[in-house]
Scaffold this motif. Structure first.
Motif, PDB file in Angstrom:
ATOM      1  N   PHE A 398       0.853  -1.179   0.000  1.00 40.85           N
ATOM      2  CA  PHE A 398       0.000   0.000   0.000  1.00 40.85           C
ATOM      3  C   PHE A 398       0.891   1.232   0.000  1.00 40.85           C
ATOM      4  N   THR A 399       0.652   2.122  -0.949  1.00 41.74           N
ATOM      5  CA  THR A 399       1.309   3.433  -0.934  1.00 41.74           C
ATOM      6  C   THR A 399       0.229   4.487  -1.111  1.00 41.74           C
ATOM      7  N   TRP A 400       0.445   5.645  -0.525  1.00 40.70           N
ATOM      8  CA  TRP A 400      -0.548   6.710  -0.651  1.00 40.70           C
ATOM      9  C   TRP A 400      -0.630   7.219  -2.083  1.00 40.70           C
ATOM     10  N   LYS A 401       0.500   7.221  -2.799  1.00 37.17           N
ATOM     11  CA  LYS A 401       0.465   7.625  -4.204  1.00 37.17           C
ATOM     12  C   LYS A 401      -0.308   6.588  -5.016  1.00 37.17           C
ATOM     13  N   GLY A 402      -0.119   5.311  -4.686  1.00 35.18           N
ATOM     14  CA  GLY A 402      -0.867   4.257  -5.360  1.00 35.18           C
ATOM     15  C   GLY A 402      -2.358   4.390  -5.107  1.00 35.18           C
ATOM     16  N   PHE A 403      -2.721   4.733  -3.863  1.00 36.01           N
ATOM     17  CA  PHE A 403      -4.127   4.964  -3.526  1.00 36.01           C
ATOM     18  C   PHE A 403      -4.691   6.109  -4.359  1.00 36.01           C
ATOM     19  N   GLN A 404      -3.938   7.200  -4.429  1.00 36.48           N
ATOM     20  CA  GLN A 404      -4.381   8.354  -5.213  1.00 36.48           C
ATOM     21  C   GLN A 404      -4.540   7.993  -6.688  1.00 36.48           C
ATOM     22  N   ASP A 405      -3.574   7.283  -7.236  1.00 37.97           N
ATOM     23  CA  ASP A 405      -3.635   6.903  -8.651  1.00 37.97           C
ATOM     24  C   ASP A 405      -4.824   5.978  -8.919  1.00 37.97           C
ATOM     25  N   ALA A 406      -5.052   5.018  -8.013  1.00 39.64           N
ATOM     26  CA  ALA A 406      -6.155   4.076  -8.209  1.00 39.64           C
ATOM     27  C   ALA A 406      -7.498   4.797  -8.212  1.00 39.64           C
TER      28      ALA A 406
END
Length: 736
Positions: A398-406
């Motif tokens: 889990f990464t916050w950038k990954g969350f944002q991109d998703a």
């Protein structure tokens, strides 16, 4: 409304009525000793909830049970930390966890607790049943005893120096510094955490479950009967345990907190938490049955019930070896499947409560769901991202950038955008109503998309039945992607510009617009059905906007092209999701780092550095933080590293970091998606030789299946360079 009739190859509906009469689904009982983080959520609760919601949509008889695990040494230890009682701890965290699961739309039929009288009665009855039939053994052994506190010490009540790394932050079950599993006898200079004094050895009697007597049954049941339908990681761990030889396992321990052993000669003894906790599934089912005037017995005794345990990999031995033996000896059904997940890491590191490197469910709820622009849709945003990165076969991150991109690039830009565009154009071009479909002018593009809608039901259904939730969700989003593509190719807004002298759209163009909007609206209805197991709040909002009852979400309706009636008025469009802003991501990253620093400071103040640590030079300490834990040659030998040549490279649309590479491995060409776009231009990579991890499991990224990974090295300034041979090498050559 009509239903498209489909069956799944090999499914009960196709193979002649083998579908179970009922399903009992369990999620691992979380310890009521503190907040639970998103790693727990992704491991045992989101996957189970997806599966259960799918089964309910299929109108199958299913009960979903869980509850707080409120016994074991973790509870009194937490009580000591917080200066309160074990009862106060379980009362506090049971409420918090139950509310957290509700806020994140985990739809348990019952969330019970093992402190309830019905559980104590059930666990004691279970023990008595096995003991009376001679299925348990009594053994006497020496265990650590605190003479000052006058009590035997559970593993967690013994602290000492780790024999592996030298840290003084080691307990009788595990070292907090290096993570090595330990036994109390391995500790150097052990002391009691109750009195601070060295414990002594004292004889004590306990009851054991002789697992060694059931090795043959376990081997046949797991490794033969389930070799084709259980996950490889589950089978592998079970095989390792069985091959190593099973040993009798204590089912009681000396402790004053837990379920009392129901025997006159067992004063001061309780059932071991690993024994009593899984029985919590049974007692929770009993409580559910009482609450709903049902009979609990068929769910545990009828062979026509399918029992499925959703857990993390650290619970495999309990749910696949120990609990099944207990169930078999009690003539209960055994699990049909245990789709255990691996672990989820956070921002490049393992989640750790002691180091405060975690994202608690409560923190996400407070920062996103309870805020002014939050609500249930933000619960679905987290559910979506976690579902796309579920650690189904290997650890994920889990990464916050990954969350944002998703959220921004998939939920908003693809799924929600398609739904919103359809509603906007419907109100603009067809009067806010479902238009008629004109069969006589339907073209190949119309037919192709309608066929994709029909096929999606079977595709998603197959994947859900096989517990492949990531792939199933990808197919749903991909269907929305196809809808966007279709709409873009049809261009109804362009056709609407062809008008008569009095400003009315030319009838021929209006008919084409009608067809486009009719199919797009039917696709919206299908997307609501297919997304419902994953994003239930979103599906309900879609139903609200389409002015249909939730009954439409029944699975039998998926694949139908007559879900929305011609001439039916729909509501004005509303955004399904909001974007995640950069400032929100930065805030969460900063908060995470601040929590880590706070934990470091608190740990350094509460625990002195070990002798070995204090003698290490700064360089060595820095190196130990960088180098990962030691592996064996067999671990390295699993990697298949090959030389390949990049024959083409291009940027992936709407993905700043990704390049799509075609790599020639000599024996075949592979497509590899690599996150190196900020370090290399596509043209600079063409004809370059690279080292490829050739046996990495394929993974879809932005709709592209990546079939490997290329190796790079990170420089001190953060820049990446290729790891490649210093001389031209034949493509496909092994790297050893």
């Amino acid at each position: 409304m009509t239903t498209q009739e489909t069956t799944i190859p090999g499914s009960p509906s196709e193979t002649g009525g083998n579908q179970p009469k009922r399903y009992l689904i369990t999620s691992a009982l979380p310890y009521a000793n503190g907040q639970k983080h998103i790693g727990h959520l992704a491991g045992a609760y989101i996957p189970a909830d997806i599966y259960v919601r799918y089964l309910r949509a299929q109108k199958r008889d299913v009960v979903f049970v869980c509850g707080s695990d409120e016994h074991g040494t973790a509870i009194p230890i937490q009580a000591m930390k917080e200066g309160t009682t074990p009862q106060a701890i379980i009362d506090k965290y049971h409420v918090i966890m139950k509310e957290n699961f509700d806020d994140l739309s985990i739809s348990f039929d019952i969330y019970d607790r093992t402190s309830n009288p019905i559980h104590h009665e059930t666990a004691q009855e279970f023990f008595t049943y096995l003991n009376d039939r001679g299925e348990l053994e009594i053994k006497e052994s020496e265990q650590y005893f605190d003479e000052e506190a006058q009590t035997f010490l559970a593993d967690r009540y013994i602290k000492g120096t780790c024999p592996n790394c030298g840290s003084d932050r080691a307990f009788g079950d595990q070292c907090e510094t290096c993570g090595t599993s330990l036994s109390p006898d391995e500790l150097i200079n052990p002391v009691s955490t109750l009195s601070g004094k060295p414990p002594v050895k004292k004889a004590t009697k306990h009851w054991y479950l002789p697992l060694n007597k059931h090795e043959d049954w376990l081997r046949n049941w797991i490794l033969n009967e389930h070799q084709n339908d259980w996950k490889a990681n589950v089978l592998g761990q079970c095989k390792s345990w069985i091959d190593a030889g099973l040993q009798p396992r204590a089912v009681t321990r000396d402790l004053d907190w837990g379920v009392k052993v129901p025997l006159p000669d067992a004063e001061g003894k309780v059932l071991y938490v690993w024994f009593d906790a899984p029985i919590g599934y049974i007692s929770a089912t009993k409580q559910w049955a009482i609450n709903n005037d049902k009979d609990w017995k068929p769910y545990w005794l009828d062979k026509d019930t399918k029992l499925v345990h959703f857990i993390g990999k650290d619970n495999i031995v309990f749910h696949c070896i120990i609990f099944p033996v207990m169930l078999k000896l009690h003539d209960f059904i055994v699990p049909a499947n245990v789709p255990a997940n691996e672990f989820m890491n956070l921002e490049g590191d393992k989640m750790s409560t002691s180091r405060n490197w975690k994202l608690d469910m409560q923190d996400y709820i407070d920062d996103f769901i309870k805020k002014e622009n939050g609500g249930p849709q933000m619960a679905d945003a987290l559910r979506y991202y976690l579902a796309t990165i579920l650690p189904e076969t290997k650890d994920s991150e889990f990464t916050w950038k990954g969350f944002q991109d998703a959220v921004n690039s998939e939920l908003v830009a693809i799924f929600a955008n398609y739904f919103n565009r359809t509603f906007v154009l419907m109100h603009k071009l067809t009067g806010g109503k479902v238009p008629k479909f004109h069969n006589d002018i339907a073209d190949a593009k119309d037919q192709d998309l309608m066929e994709e809608i029909r096929k999606a039901k079977t595709t998603v259904e197959n994947l859900l039945e096989e517990y492949k939730f990531r792939d199933a969700l990808f197919e749903v989003i991909d269907l929305a992607r196809k809808g966007n593509k279709y709409m873009q190719e049809k261009e109804p807004w362009i056709k609407a510009k062809q008008t008569t002298a009095d400003g009315v759209i030319v009838p021929e163009m209006q008919a084409q617009i009608d067809n486009c909007m009719h199919i797009c609206l039917q696709l919206c209805a299908n997307l609501a059905i297919l997304i419902n197991p994953f994003l239930p709040n979103t599906a309900k909002k879609m139903c609200h906007l389409m002015k249909v009852v939730d009954k439409m979400l029944d699975w039998e309706n998926a694949g139908s092209l007559k879900l929305l009636s011609v001439g039916y008025s729909l509501r004005a469009p509303e955004l399904l999701f909001r974007k995640i802003e950069d400032a929100e991501v930065q805030y969460q990253v900063d908060k995470l780092k601040a929590g880590l620093e706070k934990a470091k400071m608190e740990n350094s103040q509460s625990s002195p550095q070990s002798t070995i640590d204090s003698q290490q030079p700064a360089e060595a300490n820095q190196k130990s933080e960088i180098i990962k834990s030691e592996i064996q040659y067999d671990d390295f030998d699993k990697l298949d590293l090959r030389i390949g040549t990049v024959i083409s490279a291009e940027k992936v649309a709407k993905a700043d970091k990704l390049l799509k590479l075609q790599v020639d491995l000599g024996f075949e060409q592979r497509t590899i998606v690599s996150g190196i776009a900020q370090h290399f231009t596509p043209e600079s990579l063409v004809n370059k030789q690279v080292i490829v991890v050739a046996n990495l499991a394929p993974r879809k990224m932005r709709g592209i299946e990546s079939q490997g990974m290329i190796l790079t090295a990170e420089q001190p300034d953060g820049k990446l360079i290729l790891v490649n041979p210093d001389a031209a090498t034949i493509n496909g050559s092994n790297v050893r």
